[in-house]
Motif scaffolding. Structure first.
Motif, PDB file in Angstrom:
ATOM      1  N   TYR A  71      12.426   9.058 -10.995  1.00 41.64           N
ATOM      2  CA  TYR A  71      10.966   9.047 -11.076  1.00 41.64           C
ATOM      3  C   TYR A  71      10.352   9.675  -9.830  1.00 41.64           C
ATOM      4  O   TYR A  71      10.789   9.408  -8.717  1.00 41.64           O
TER       5      TYR A  71
ATOM      6  N   TYR B  22       6.287  10.966  -8.183  1.00 42.65           N
ATOM      7  CA  TYR B  22       4.851  10.739  -8.323  1.00 42.65           C
ATOM      8  C   TYR B  22       4.079  11.569  -7.298  1.00 42.65           C
ATOM      9  O   TYR B  22       4.574  11.843  -6.216  1.00 42.65           O
TER      10      TYR B  22
ATOM     11  N   TYR C  11       0.346  11.076  -5.437  1.00 40.40           N
ATOM     12  CA  TYR C  11      -0.827  10.253  -5.193  1.00 40.40           C
ATOM     13  C   TYR C  11      -1.754  11.015  -4.248  1.00 40.40           C
ATOM     14  O   TYR C  11      -1.325  11.847  -3.463  1.00 40.40           O
TER      15      TYR C  11
ATOM     16  N   GLN D  73      -4.930  10.128  -1.330  1.00 43.21           N
ATOM     17  CA  GLN D  73      -5.628   9.084  -0.603  1.00 43.21           C
ATOM     18  C   GLN D  73      -6.845   9.668   0.075  1.00 43.21           C
ATOM     19  O   GLN D  73      -6.733  10.591   0.890  1.00 43.21           O
TER      20      GLN D  73
ATOM     21  N   MET E  59      -9.938   4.483   1.244  1.00 43.56           N
ATOM     22  CA  MET E  59      -9.557   4.127  -0.113  1.00 43.56           C
ATOM     23  C   MET E  59      -8.053   4.006  -0.233  1.00 43.56           C
ATOM     24  O   MET E  59      -7.298   4.470   0.626  1.00 43.56           O
ATOM     25  N   GLY E  60      -7.655   3.383  -1.310  1.00 37.94           N
ATOM     26  CA  GLY E  60      -6.232   3.284  -1.583  1.00 37.94           C
ATOM     27  C   GLY E  60      -5.685   4.542  -2.221  1.00 37.94           C
ATOM     28  O   GLY E  60      -6.397   5.533  -2.370  1.00 37.94           O
ATOM     29  N   LEU E  61      -4.442   4.505  -2.576  1.00 35.93           N
ATOM     30  CA  LEU E  61      -3.803   5.648  -3.203  1.00 35.93           C
ATOM     31  C   LEU E  61      -4.088   5.648  -4.705  1.00 35.93           C
ATOM     32  O   LEU E  61      -4.026   4.606  -5.360  1.00 35.93           O
TER      33      LEU E  61
ATOM     34  N   LEU F  10      -3.059   7.568  -8.386  1.00 35.54           N
ATOM     35  CA  LEU F  10      -2.003   8.346  -9.010  1.00 35.54           C
ATOM     36  C   LEU F  10      -2.576   9.561  -9.728  1.00 35.54           C
ATOM     37  O   LEU F  10      -3.461   9.439 -10.576  1.00 35.54           O
TER      38      LEU F  10
ATOM     39  N   TYR G 217       2.765  11.976 -12.686  1.00 33.80           N
ATOM     40  CA  TYR G 217       4.078  11.463 -12.386  1.00 33.80           C
ATOM     41  C   TYR G 217       5.097  12.057 -13.366  1.00 33.80           C
ATOM     42  O   TYR G 217       4.736  12.708 -14.354  1.00 33.80           O
TER      43      TYR G 217
ATOM     44  N   PHE H 107       0.196  12.374  -1.173  1.00 31.76           N
ATOM     45  CA  PHE H 107       1.500  11.759  -0.936  1.00 31.76           C
ATOM     46  C   PHE H 107       2.372  11.906  -2.172  1.00 31.76           C
ATOM     47  O   PHE H 107       1.958  11.598  -3.283  1.00 31.76           O
TER      48      PHE H 107
ATOM     49  N   LEU I 224       8.546   2.278  -4.202  1.00 30.27           N
ATOM     50  CA  LEU I 224       8.242   3.685  -3.988  1.00 30.27           C
ATOM     51  C   LEU I 224       8.694   4.122  -2.603  1.00 30.27           C
ATOM     52  O   LEU I 224       8.513   3.404  -1.629  1.00 30.27           O
TER      53      LEU I 224
ATOM     54  N   PHE J   8       7.928   7.090  -0.050  1.00 38.83           N
ATOM     55  CA  PHE J   8       6.896   8.097   0.150  1.00 38.83           C
ATOM     56  C   PHE J   8       7.310   9.173   1.142  1.00 38.83           C
ATOM     57  O   PHE J   8       8.071   8.918   2.083  1.00 38.83           O
ATOM     58  N   GLY J   9       6.738  10.360   0.943  1.00 30.55           N
ATOM     59  CA  GLY J   9       6.807  11.400   1.953  1.00 30.55           C
ATOM     60  C   GLY J   9       5.756  11.144   3.018  1.00 30.55           C
ATOM     61  O   GLY J   9       4.994  10.175   2.942  1.00 30.55           O
ATOM     62  N   GLU J  10       5.700  12.033   4.010  1.00 36.18           N
ATOM     63  CA  GLU J  10       4.793  11.842   5.138  1.00 36.18           C
ATOM     64  C   GLU J  10       3.363  12.248   4.827  1.00 36.18           C
ATOM     65  O   GLU J  10       2.453  11.954   5.597  1.00 36.18           O
TER      66      GLU J  10
END
Lengths: 113, 115
Positions: free
Chosen positions: B31, B33, B35, B37, B41-43, B45, B48, B90, B104, B106-108
């Motif tokens: 999987y 994804y 996202y 940001q 605020m939050g992330l 989607l 995916y 992200f 999850l 995550f990348g940077e």
């Protein structure tokens, strides 16, 4: 309509004390909850999770509590350390695909030495 | 120990330009994804993928396209960039969802500014 809410944008605590971060959700279909920690200029990293069949999950200094009837969860950090200073995101999802998570807006935790 | 790698890390575009963000993971996760940001605020989607050759829309898919031609790569494209797409993007991956659910990775992040 925000389904996951973190009502405190920021929290400041003294080193060694307890930090309590709160999260509320509205969708009763959520049955898996995760906390992520994010430092500036980095991606979020997974911290701890809990499924809806439990009311508590503990991992070292971190404990997550879930109150399904109130649709509320909290993250406790004891004792708090300066290195815990970061943004904490609460996330919620259905059990079968936790990656499709709905995130809260985050709480910035500052732990003062 | 690369994990999830995103390129580029920073990009400035003019309105109407196109670009592609590349995400690569070396953990053999099924999987992947994308996202975004926004400040305070939050992330959220965007799109995916549950496996090579598959893609699906997330919460905020408009203005973006994705492709997953190889299992390890997930590309996010902006065909005609708009200032509203200024954000930090992200990429994340996770093991096959099921029992238990996967966390999850995550990348940077990739910071995109559209002028």
């Amino acid at each position: 309509d925000q389904q996951v809410k973190q009502n405190s944008p920021s929290l400041s605590v003294q080193e060694g004390r307890i930090s309590i971060l709160n999260c509320d959700y509205t969708n009763s279909m959520f049955d898996y909850f995760l906390w992520y920690k994010k430092y500036p200029a980095e991606g979020p990293t997974f911290l701890i999770s809990i499924s809806s069949i439990k009311d508590k999950n503990e991992d070292g200094r971190f404990t997550v509590f879930l109150n399904k009837s109130a649709k509320h969860l909290s993250l406790h950090i004891v004792p708090s350390q300066p290195g815990d200073s970061a943004v904490y995101f609460c996330a919620a999802s259905g059990y079968t695909n936790a990656g499709k998570s709905t995130f809260g807006d985050g709480t910035t935790l500052t732990v003062k030495p | 120990n690369a994990g999830v790698t995103q390129t580029p890390k920073f990009r400035v575009l003019k309105t109407g330009q196109s670009m592609t963000l590349l995400c690569a993971q070396d953990m053999n996760h099924e999987y992947m994804y994308w996202y975004r940001q926004d400040p305070g605020m939050g992330l959220r989607l965007i799109h995916y993928s549950v496996g090579e050759g598959t893609t699906a829309k997330g919460e905020v898919p408009d203005g973006y396209n994705v492709s997953r031609l190889k299992k390890q790569n997930f590309l996010l494209g902006l065909e005609s960039a708009a200032p509203s797409q200024t954000s930090v993007y992200f990429c994340a991956s996770s093991p096959t969802s099921g029992t238990p659910p996967g966390e999850l990775f995550f990348g940077e992040g990739s910071r995109l500014t559209v002028l």
